[in-house]
Structure formats: structure tokens, C-alpha cells
Design a protein around this motif. Structure first.
Motif, short mmCIF file in Angstrom:
data_model
loop_
_atom_site.label_atom_id
_atom_site.label_comp_id
_atom_site.label_asym_id
_atom_site.label_seq_id
_atom_site.Cartn_x
_atom_site.Cartn_y
_atom_site.Cartn_z
N ALA A 188 0.74 -1.35 -0.18
CA ALA A 188 0.16 -0.05 0.10
C ALA A 188 0.74 1.44 0.22
N PHE A 189 1.89 1.34 -0.78
CA PHE A 189 2.88 2.49 -0.87
C PHE A 189 2.47 3.56 -1.54
N HIS A 190 2.56 3.43 -2.83
CA HIS A 190 2.42 4.44 -3.91
C HIS A 190 1.15 4.75 -4.29
N ASN A 191 0.07 3.85 -3.78
CA ASN A 191 -1.31 4.28 -4.45
C ASN A 191 -2.16 3.91 -3.31
N VAL A 192 -3.34 4.06 -3.57
CA VAL A 192 -4.58 3.93 -2.60
C VAL A 192 -4.95 2.47 -3.09
N LEU A 193 -6.00 1.99 -3.02
CA LEU A 193 -6.47 0.79 -3.35
C LEU A 193 -6.26 0.08 -4.64
N PRO A 194 -6.54 1.00 -5.80
CA PRO A 194 -6.49 0.35 -6.79
C PRO A 194 -5.13 0.06 -7.27
N GLN A 225 6.40 14.40 -1.79
CA GLN A 225 5.52 13.80 -2.95
C GLN A 225 4.52 12.84 -2.46
N TYR A 226 5.49 11.76 -2.07
CA TYR A 226 4.80 10.58 -1.47
C TYR A 226 3.94 10.99 -0.36
N LEU A 227 4.45 11.53 0.72
CA LEU A 227 3.85 12.00 1.88
C LEU A 227 2.58 12.80 1.62
N ALA A 228 2.77 13.96 0.72
CA ALA A 228 1.52 14.56 0.46
C ALA A 228 0.53 13.85 -0.14
N TYR A 229 0.80 12.83 -1.07
CA TYR A 229 -0.35 12.05 -1.91
C TYR A 229 -0.62 11.18 -1.01
N GLU A 230 -0.10 10.51 -0.27
CA GLU A 230 -0.63 9.43 0.66
C GLU A 230 -1.66 10.03 1.68
N VAL A 231 -1.20 11.26 2.37
CA VAL A 231 -1.94 11.86 3.44
C VAL A 231 -3.33 12.58 2.61
N THR A 232 -3.20 13.11 1.46
CA THR A 232 -4.43 13.53 1.01
C THR A 232 -5.46 12.41 0.61
N THR A 233 -4.96 11.34 0.13
CA THR A 233 -5.55 10.19 -0.30
C THR A 233 -6.24 9.49 0.73
N ILE A 234 -5.39 9.20 1.91
CA ILE A 234 -6.08 8.88 3.15
C ILE A 234 -7.41 9.57 3.75
N THR A 235 -6.93 10.94 3.57
CA THR A 235 -8.00 11.82 4.23
C THR A 235 -9.06 12.01 3.42
N PHE A 236 -9.21 12.04 2.31
CA PHE A 236 -10.50 12.17 1.45
C PHE A 236 -11.11 10.83 1.01
N SER A 237 -10.27 9.69 0.97
CA SER A 237 -10.90 8.65 0.59
C SER A 237 -11.34 7.67 1.67
N VAL A 252 2.10 4.11 6.10
CA VAL A 252 2.65 5.62 5.94
C VAL A 252 3.64 5.98 6.99
N LEU A 253 3.22 5.69 8.34
CA LEU A 253 4.02 5.64 9.44
C LEU A 253 5.47 5.30 9.49
N GLN A 254 5.24 4.00 8.69
CA GLN A 254 6.53 3.07 8.65
C GLN A 254 7.46 3.53 7.49
N ASN A 255 6.80 4.15 6.56
CA ASN A 255 7.72 4.80 5.48
C ASN A 255 8.32 6.01 5.81
N THR A 256 7.68 6.53 6.98
CA THR A 256 8.11 7.97 7.32
C THR A 256 9.16 7.85 8.38
N GLY A 257 9.43 6.50 8.96
CA GLY A 257 10.32 6.49 10.14
C GLY A 257 9.65 6.30 11.38
N ILE A 258 8.50 6.71 11.43
CA ILE A 258 7.91 6.76 12.88
C ILE A 258 7.49 5.29 13.63
N LEU A 259 7.42 4.14 12.46
CA LEU A 259 7.00 2.82 13.10
C LEU A 259 8.26 2.08 12.28
N LYS A 260 8.80 1.13 12.87
CA LYS A 260 9.56 0.18 12.44
C LYS A 260 8.82 -0.78 11.54
#
Length: 370
Positions: free
Chosen positions: A17-23, A223-235, A297-305
Motif C-alpha cells: 500500500a505504498f504509492h497508491n491507494v486501493l487501485p 510528494q509521496y507523503l503529500a499524496y498519501e496523506v491527501t488520499t487517506i484523508t479524502f478517501s 505511511v508511518l512506517q515509511n516516514t520512520g515513525i514505525l519500524k
């Protein structure tokens, strides 16, 4: 995005589930990341590193996933076409709720029609065998229709909320024209949110693995972080809050009417039961996927291992989410009393027409023999 000999990138078949939402979940099964947030080989990795997080044997994925996706696709196409036939071919006009549900069936149908391409992609070990145009189009269509599906559920939740909680104003607000305009707005919004997928999804060749990946090519981690945060928020976050609010109010209104011994119109009661069942099915199928996506997303930003448990849960939640497109038509048949009535009437009309047609042919043949 480019590869060089100094950095070794590995396919990540369980992390989906990294670069894209569901699809594009299936394409991100083998995601290729930019230097800032890619998983790299190093000599001092701990047990939270790549060797611990990424299973080496992926044969089970390549063996089981493609048939599962194909079964989901075939059943989804058959069931959703049947639902659309009942809603569209019946002589009686659809209600507001049925307009939303028919559009939901259309979104599910478009989604499952694109899944066979990703089944083949998985079967070939994440080596995209089709053109870049198909890579873009199928990804964008899946994303768009997954996005639209949840907002059709939002619309139908609001419709039930207005009908039961604010019954005095529902006749003015709940008009067929408004429902159709609302559906057009949702489709348009889905198209807008799918544009980044269409623009940035490209074929990327991995020389280390000799594979061509259909990947979302986001160069910078911002870009990745902005895309994922926007996607999770609105979808996910926004629509689920609206759905939960409407559902709670609907249930409270039903309880209040029952306690006060007020009569509830049968049509409203039947429609509400079906919609609550569809909403419950959606939450059961999709919430685990979106929760694991947030954790990813938390894992990819280093917050979670990185942890193997999360990767396996992501895999399971993704394929469970696909099943929702098959489950919805089943609920229409099992729970939707009005839908059952429509289906029976349509079948009887079809059977009557077939009998009349057969009778006319028999009469003509008899006349010809005489």
C-alpha cells in the motif's frame, strides 16, 4: 527514477500500500521507491531491517493471488451486471436510494473489470506484460471507482439520514434530479482525484530483477507523503466520519420511533435495512485496509519500524477489500426486499416476452406448414 550499481533495490511483494491507494495496490506489491525512502541492503541491518520484513519465498503469492483475483473479477462482473439490469431495465423508476446503489454497482463493475490485468501482472512475478497506456488507464479506473464507491455510500447515508431524522424536509431535498446531479458530481470528483495516477504512473524497468514494473513514479518523499496523506484523508477519514455520523443518527431515529410506537413506512424500513447492511459490509471490508495503509505511511516516514506482521496483514486486508465488490450484489439479493421484488418482476416480464415470442414463432411455422 533510475537504478545504479551502487544501490540494490528489491521487489517488495508483501508490502502493498505504498504509492497508491486501493487501485494500484497490486502494482505496489512490487513498489520501487525513490532514494530517500527506499529499503536498501546494508551490512548492519537489525531484525527490523529488510531481511526481517520481506519474505524471500513469494511463490505462494504468485500461485494463489491471481486465481483469487480472477474469481473476484468474474463473480463481480456477473453480479453487478445483474444488479444494473434490475435497476435499469425495470419499468418502474428508481428511487433516490436506488440511484445511488445503481451507481455503486457501476463503480464496482468498472473496478472488477480492471482486476484481471493485475492478476496477470502478479502471475508473471510483477513483470507488466501490457502497454504503458493500460498501466495508466487500469490504475486510474480502479482508483477512481474505489474513490467513487465510498462517496456513493456517503450520498446514500445522507439520504437515509434526511429521510428518517428530518422527515419534514426530505421531500424537498430528496429529489431524483438532485440525486442524479450528486452522482455526476461524485464521478467528476473521482476523475479529478485519479488524474495524478494517470499522469505519474509509468513503466519502470528494474535491471537487477529484469522486470518491468507498473509503478507510481513519485520522485521526492515529500510528494509521496503529500499524496498519501491527501488520499487517506479524502478517501477514508472524511467519508467514514460522515457515514458513521449518519448511521448513528439513523439507528437512534429508528429506536425512537419504535419506542414511541410510531409507524415506519415499509419502504423506508426496507431501504434502511439494506443500506445499513451495505454500510456494515463496506466498513468490515475496507477499514482494515485503510488502517494498515495509515500504519504503512508511518512506517515509511520512520515513525514505525518495519515488521513482518504488518506486511502480512496488509496483504490479507487488500484482498479482503476486493471482495466488497462481490458482496454488495449478494446483499441486494439477500437483504433487499424491494430489490427482490424488482428482480422477480423483471424475470416474469422477460419470461412472458420469451413465451410470447416462442408462441409467435410456433404460429408462423404452423401457418407455413399448412
Amino acid at each position: 527514477m533510475s537504478f545504479n550499481d551502487n544501490e540494490v533495490y528489491r521487489c517488495v511483494p508483501y508490502n502493498i500500500a505504498f504509492h497508491n491507494v486501493l487501485p494500484v495496490l497490486l502494482s505496489s506489491l512490487c513498489s520501487i521507491r525513490s532514494n530517500s525512502y527506499s529499503v536498501k541492503m546494508s551490512g548492519d541491518q537489525s531484525n527490523t531491517g529488510e531481511d526481517y520484513c520481506i519474505p524471500e519465498d513469494n511463490s505462494l503469492v504468485f500461485t494463489l493471488v491471481p486465481p483469487y483475483i480472477l474469481v473476484i473479477s468474474v463473480l463481480g462482473i456477473i453480479f453487478n451486471v445483474f444488479v444494473l439490469m434490475v435497476f435499469c431495465l425495470h419499468k418502474k423508476a428508481c428511487t433516490v436510494a436506488e440511484i445511488y446503489l445503481s451507481n455503486l454497482a457501476g463503480a464496482d463493475l468498472a473496478l472488477v473489470c480492471c482486476l484481471p490485468f493485475w492478476a496477470e501482472y502478479t502471475r508473471k512475478g510483477f513483470d507488466w506484460p501490457f502497454s504503458e497506456s493500460l498501466c495508466k488507464v487500469t490504475s486510474a479506473v480502479i482508483y477512481m471507482n474505489a474513490f467513487c464507491s465510498i462517496y456513493f455510500l456517503v450520498m446514500v447515508s445522507i439520504d437515509r439520514y434526511v429521510a428518517l431524522v428530518h422527515p419534514l424536509s426530505h421531500e424537498r431535498i430528496r429529489r431524483l434530479l438532485y440525486a442524479k446531479l450528486g452522482c455526476l458530481f461524485v464521478w467528476g470528483l473521482g476523475l479529478v482525484f485519479a488524474l495524478p495516477i494517470f499522469i505519474y504512473r509509468k513503466l519502470v524497468f528494474n535491471p537487477q530483477l529484469n522486470l518491468t514494473h507498473c509503478s507510481l513514479n513519485l520522485t521526492f518523499p515529500e510528494q509521496y507523503l503529500a499524496y498519501e496523506v491527501t488520499t487517506i484523508t479524502f478517501s477514508f477519514i472524511v467519508p467514514v466520519i460522515i457515514i458513521l455520523f449518519c448511521t448513528v443518527k439513523i439507528i437512534q431515529a429508528l429506536r425512537k420511533r419504535l419506542m414511541e410506537a410510531l409507524n415506519i413506512q415499509k419502504m423506508d424500513q426496507k431501504a434502511t435495512t439494506l443500506i445499513l447492511a451495505v454500510l456494515l459490509a463496506f466498513l468490515i471490508c475496507w477499514v482494515p485496509f485503510h488502517v494498515t495503509k495509515i500504519l504503512d505511511v508511518l512506517q515509511n516516514t520512520g515513525i514505525l519500524k518495519c515488521h513482518i506482521t504488518l506486511i502480512v496483514i496488509q496483504q490479507i486486508s487488500t484482498y479482503f477489500a476486493f471482495f466488497n465488490s462481490v458482496l454488495n450484489p449478494i446483499l441486494y439479493v439477500l437483504v433487499g426486499k424491494t430489490f427482490q421484488k424488482r428482480a422477480k418482476e423483471l424475470f416474469m416480464l422477460w419470461n412472458k416476452n420469451q413465451t410470447a415470442s416462442f408462441s409467435r414463432v410456433s404460429t408462423r411455422l404452423t401457418s407455413f406448414k399448412l
